[in-house]
Design an enzyme around this catalytic site. Sequence first.
Site, PDB file in Angstrom:
ATOM      1  N   LYS A 137       0.825  -1.206   0.000  1.00 24.80           N
ATOM      2  CA  LYS A 137       0.000   0.000   0.000  1.00 24.80           C
ATOM      3  C   LYS A 137       0.858   1.255   0.000  1.00 24.80           C
ATOM      4  O   LYS A 137       0.626   2.188  -0.764  1.00 24.80           O
ATOM      5  CB  LYS A 137      -0.940  -0.018   1.202  1.00 24.80           C
ATOM      6  N   ASP A 196      -6.427   0.899   1.206  1.00 22.06           N
ATOM      7  CA  ASP A 196      -6.290   0.709   2.645  1.00 22.06           C
ATOM      8  C   ASP A 196      -7.622   0.221   3.200  1.00 22.06           C
ATOM      9  O   ASP A 196      -8.560  -0.067   2.449  1.00 22.06           O
ATOM     10  CB  ASP A 196      -5.842   2.005   3.330  1.00 22.06           C
TER      11      ASP A 196
END
Length: 223
Positions: free
Chosen positions: A127, A145
Site C-alpha cells: 500500500k 487501505d
Amino acid sequence: MTELQKLSKQGRADYIRKKLQELYPSPPIPLEHKDAYTLLIAVLLSAQCTDARVNTVTPALFKLADNPYDMAKVPVEKIQEIIRPCGLSPQKSKAISVLSQMLVNEHDGKVPQDWEALERLPGVGHKTASVVMSQAFGVPAFAVDTHIHRLAQRWGLTNGKNVVQTEKDLKRLFPEDSWNALHLQIIYYGREHCSARGCDGTICEICKTSYPNRKKPKIVLKP
C-alpha cells in the site's frame, strides 16, 4: 425500478467515478511533503494513524532531517521521540532509520521508482509503495487501505475479504488512467460523507443512489 437500480457492477462503478470527479476534480495529496522521500516517510507514519496527526509531526521531523543522508545520521531514539504521537513509534523509527541508510547505500540517496526495490525497504508494504509510485512518480497504482476496502464493499464494487482482492476488483472496474486520482477521491469522500461512523451503507449520497432499496446497514468484511 430506476435506471440506477438496473445498473450492473460496472454501471455503478461508472456512476461513482463520475460523481467523485464532480466532487473532487483535482484532489490534493493529504500528507504534507516536498518530494518522494518526504512523501515516503509521511506515508509510512500514516499506518494506523490519521493524516492530520502525521502532518503535525512531520514538520519537526523534516526540520531535523528531510533527506536520507541526514536522516541516516539521526539516532533512532531521537526519531522515535518526535514521531511518538503517530503510534508504533519503536517500529516506525527503526524503519525510517534503516530505510534511509538503504537509500544512501543502495540507491544513491534517491527513492527508487521500482516496485520491488520499494517493497524491500523496511516499513514499506504494497500500500505504501502504491502511494509513492502513484503520487510521487505518476505510475498508475490503486492504493487500497482499510477505508477504501470498506467503501468498495458498501458500494458493491467488491466482496473481497482482504485489500488484495479489493485492489484487483477496483482495477478491473476503473480505467487505469483514473486510478491515481480515484484513490484520493475515495479517501476524501469517505472522510466527508461515508465515514465509519457517519454512514452504514444507507446514508450518504453514493450509498443511497447505488442501493436505494437497502434498508439495513451493510455488513463490511474486515481485511
